[in-house]
Motif scaffolding. Structure first.
Motif, PDB file in Angstrom:
ATOM      1  N   GLY A  94       0.797  -1.212   0.000  1.00 48.21           N
ATOM      2  CA  GLY A  94       0.000   0.000   0.000  1.00 48.21           C
ATOM      3  C   GLY A  94       0.836   1.272   0.000  1.00 48.21           C
ATOM      4  O   GLY A  94       0.469   2.270   0.624  1.00 48.21           O
ATOM      5  N   LEU A  95       1.955   1.251  -0.730  1.00 45.31           N
ATOM      6  CA  LEU A  95       2.869   2.393  -0.753  1.00 45.31           C
ATOM      7  C   LEU A  95       2.894   3.045  -2.122  1.00 45.31           C
ATOM      8  O   LEU A  95       2.816   2.367  -3.152  1.00 45.31           O
ATOM      9  CB  LEU A  95       4.283   1.943  -0.378  1.00 45.31           C
ATOM     10  CG  LEU A  95       4.485   1.398   1.043  1.00 45.31           C
ATOM     11  CD1 LEU A  95       5.886   0.829   1.200  1.00 45.31           C
ATOM     12  CD2 LEU A  95       4.227   2.484   2.083  1.00 45.31           C
ATOM     13  N   HIS A  96       3.008   4.369  -2.121  1.00 42.73           N
ATOM     14  CA  HIS A  96       3.171   5.144  -3.348  1.00 42.73           C
ATOM     15  C   HIS A  96       4.590   5.687  -3.424  1.00 42.73           C
ATOM     16  O   HIS A  96       5.351   5.602  -2.456  1.00 42.73           O
ATOM     17  CB  HIS A  96       2.145   6.279  -3.398  1.00 42.73           C
ATOM     18  CG  HIS A  96       0.728   5.818  -3.464  1.00 42.73           C
ATOM     19  ND1 HIS A  96       0.053   5.366  -2.347  1.00 42.73           N
ATOM     20  CD2 HIS A  96      -0.146   5.721  -4.511  1.00 42.73           C
ATOM     21  CE1 HIS A  96      -1.181   5.018  -2.693  1.00 42.73           C
ATOM     22  NE2 HIS A  96      -1.329   5.218  -4.012  1.00 42.73           N
ATOM     23  N   ASN A  97       4.934   6.245  -4.572  1.00 43.64           N
ATOM     24  CA  ASN A  97       6.296   6.759  -4.757  1.00 43.64           C
ATOM     25  C   ASN A  97       6.689   7.783  -3.693  1.00 43.64           C
ATOM     26  O   ASN A  97       7.819   7.796  -3.214  1.00 43.64           O
ATOM     27  CB  ASN A  97       6.443   7.384  -6.147  1.00 43.64           C
ATOM     28  CG  ASN A  97       6.493   6.333  -7.243  1.00 43.64           C
ATOM     29  OD1 ASN A  97       6.690   5.142  -6.979  1.00 43.64           O
ATOM     30  ND2 ASN A  97       6.312   6.761  -8.486  1.00 43.64           N
ATOM     31  N   LYS A  98       5.744   8.649  -3.333  1.00 49.59           N
ATOM     32  CA  LYS A  98       6.050   9.675  -2.340  1.00 49.59           C
ATOM     33  C   LYS A  98       6.354   9.079  -0.964  1.00 49.59           C
ATOM     34  O   LYS A  98       6.978   9.724  -0.125  1.00 49.59           O
ATOM     35  CB  LYS A  98       4.890  10.657  -2.231  1.00 49.59           C
ATOM     36  CG  LYS A  98       3.579  10.027  -1.793  1.00 49.59           C
ATOM     37  CD  LYS A  98       2.443  11.033  -1.804  1.00 49.59           C
ATOM     38  CE  LYS A  98       1.122  10.372  -1.418  1.00 49.59           C
ATOM     39  NZ  LYS A  98       0.008  11.363  -1.455  1.00 49.59           N
ATOM     40  N   ASP A  99       5.899   7.847  -0.735  1.00 46.22           N
ATOM     41  CA  ASP A  99       6.122   7.195   0.560  1.00 46.22           C
ATOM     42  C   ASP A  99       7.506   6.575   0.672  1.00 46.22           C
ATOM     43  O   ASP A  99       7.922   6.210   1.785  1.00 46.22           O
ATOM     44  CB  ASP A  99       5.070   6.098   0.788  1.00 46.22           C
ATOM     45  CG  ASP A  99       3.652   6.649   0.769  1.00 46.22           C
ATOM     46  OD1 ASP A  99       3.445   7.751   1.306  1.00 46.22           O
ATOM     47  OD2 ASP A  99       2.765   5.964   0.218  1.00 46.22           O
ATOM     48  N   VAL A 100       8.203   6.435  -0.455  1.00 46.65           N
ATOM     49  CA  VAL A 100       9.489   5.729  -0.434  1.00 46.65           C
ATOM     50  C   VAL A 100      10.654   6.639  -0.803  1.00 46.65           C
ATOM     51  O   VAL A 100      11.738   6.159  -1.102  1.00 46.65           O
ATOM     52  CB  VAL A 100       9.461   4.500  -1.371  1.00 46.65           C
ATOM     53  CG1 VAL A 100       8.445   3.480  -0.871  1.00 46.65           C
ATOM     54  CG2 VAL A 100       9.163   4.914  -2.800  1.00 46.65           C
ATOM     55  N   VAL A 101      10.427   7.949  -0.772  1.00 47.64           N
ATOM     56  CA  VAL A 101      11.562   8.865  -0.955  1.00 47.64           C
ATOM     57  C   VAL A 101      12.549   8.660   0.189  1.00 47.64           C
ATOM     58  O   VAL A 101      13.764   8.648   0.005  1.00 47.64           O
ATOM     59  CB  VAL A 101      11.078  10.329  -1.010  1.00 47.64           C
ATOM     60  CG1 VAL A 101      12.264  11.283  -1.093  1.00 47.64           C
ATOM     61  CG2 VAL A 101      10.142  10.534  -2.197  1.00 47.64           C
ATOM     62  N   GLY A 102      11.997   8.505   1.389  1.00 50.87           N
ATOM     63  CA  GLY A 102      12.790   8.113   2.554  1.00 50.87           C
ATOM     64  C   GLY A 102      12.202   6.845   3.139  1.00 50.87           C
ATOM     65  O   GLY A 102      11.006   6.809   3.470  1.00 50.87           O
ATOM     66  N   LEU A 103      13.001   5.810   3.237  1.00 49.51           N
ATOM     67  CA  LEU A 103      12.522   4.511   3.722  1.00 49.51           C
ATOM     68  C   LEU A 103      12.951   4.317   5.172  1.00 49.51           C
ATOM     69  O   LEU A 103      14.135   4.159   5.454  1.00 49.51           O
ATOM     70  CB  LEU A 103      13.069   3.378   2.854  1.00 49.51           C
ATOM     71  CG  LEU A 103      12.495   3.258   1.442  1.00 49.51           C
ATOM     72  CD1 LEU A 103      13.370   2.332   0.605  1.00 49.51           C
ATOM     73  CD2 LEU A 103      11.072   2.739   1.493  1.00 49.51           C
ATOM     74  N   SER A 104      11.983   4.327   6.072  1.00 46.87           N
ATOM     75  CA  SER A 104      12.280   4.038   7.474  1.00 46.87           C
ATOM     76  C   SER A 104      12.317   2.530   7.688  1.00 46.87           C
ATOM     77  O   SER A 104      11.909   1.751   6.808  1.00 46.87           O
ATOM     78  CB  SER A 104      11.219   4.662   8.383  1.00 46.87           C
ATOM     79  OG  SER A 104       9.967   4.038   8.160  1.00 46.87           O
TER      80      SER A 104
END
Length: 231
Positions: free
Chosen positions: A73-83
């Motif tokens: 359930g992730l979009h590109n904007k969610d993976v600019v920084g990966l915690s």
């Protein structure tokens, strides 16, 4: 003489009260360090462990609403920084869907386990820090940092991080610094608490030893004369 001894006794008690007030203040600084370090370790789990770089970062930002992975359930904007939390979601989703790259199910299980250890240990460090349990905080901080660097070694060995698209994020630097702060604060807190107990015990012993003892009975402010046998 008794008045002098009572004065000394009162002086010891007054000194003990002053010391008892000052020592908790001395323990406050290491306690704050311990708690602040524990909070930083817990927060690091939600901070970027990996950060997109260069053109790839610009691409993710420009097309932020595009789906990165439907399973998590992730979009590109969610993976600019990966915690680490985001990594955990991706690995769990991949394991459940069976769509792991290269079929690396064992690696996924190991990574999930390591990230779970980091998360749980970080929360326990914060809990024991607040409860003033420095030994337990040290034990779980060591466990957490071992899991953290084991995960980091695995990412580096498999080429996950660093890569052409991602470099290490801020969590990579905050976590080890927080670990040092937690351990330093915990050790300092234990030492200061031990010193406080030692000083209090010494003052209690001095007070007990300085208690006055009457050598003769007194009646109306005058010593009672011993009876004399008739001659």
């Amino acid at each position: 003489e008794n008045t002098g001894k009572k004065g000394d006794n009162m002086g010891d008690r007054a000194q003990g009260q002053q010391v008892s007030k000052k020592l908790p203040a001395k323990q406050l600084i290491p306690y704050v360090l311990l708690v602040v370090g524990a909070v930083a370790m817990a927060v690091s789990f939600f901070l970027p462990f990996a950060s997109a770089k260069g053109d790839y970062a610009e691409y993710l930002k420009q097309y932020g609403d595009r789906v990165y992975t439907a399973e998590a359930g992730l979009h590109n904007k969610d993976v600019v920084g990966l915690s680490l939390l985001t990594f955990l979601r991706i690995y769990i989703a991949g394991l459940q869907s069976g769509k792991l790259l290269g079929g690396m199910y064992l690696e996924a299980v190991i990574c999930i386990t390591l990230m779970a250890v980091i998360a749980v240990s970080s929360l326990l460090i914060l809990l024991f820090g607040v409860l003033k349990k420095p030994i337990a905080a040290i034990v779980f901080s060591v466990l957490a940092v071992v899991a953290f660097y084991a995960l980091r070694w695995d990412f580096d060995d498999r080429g996950v991080l660093p890569s052409s698209q991602y470099g290490y994020g801020i969590a990579e630097y905050i976590y080890p610094i927080s670990f040092v702060v937690v351990v330093a604060g915990a050790i300092w807190f234990m030492v200061s608490r031990h010193i406080a107990k030692t000083v209090h015990q010494q003052l209690a012993n001095n007070t007990t030893n300085s208690t006055p003892v009457n050598s003769a009975p007194v009646a109306n402010g005058a010593a009672v004369a011993e009876p004399v046998a008739p001659s």
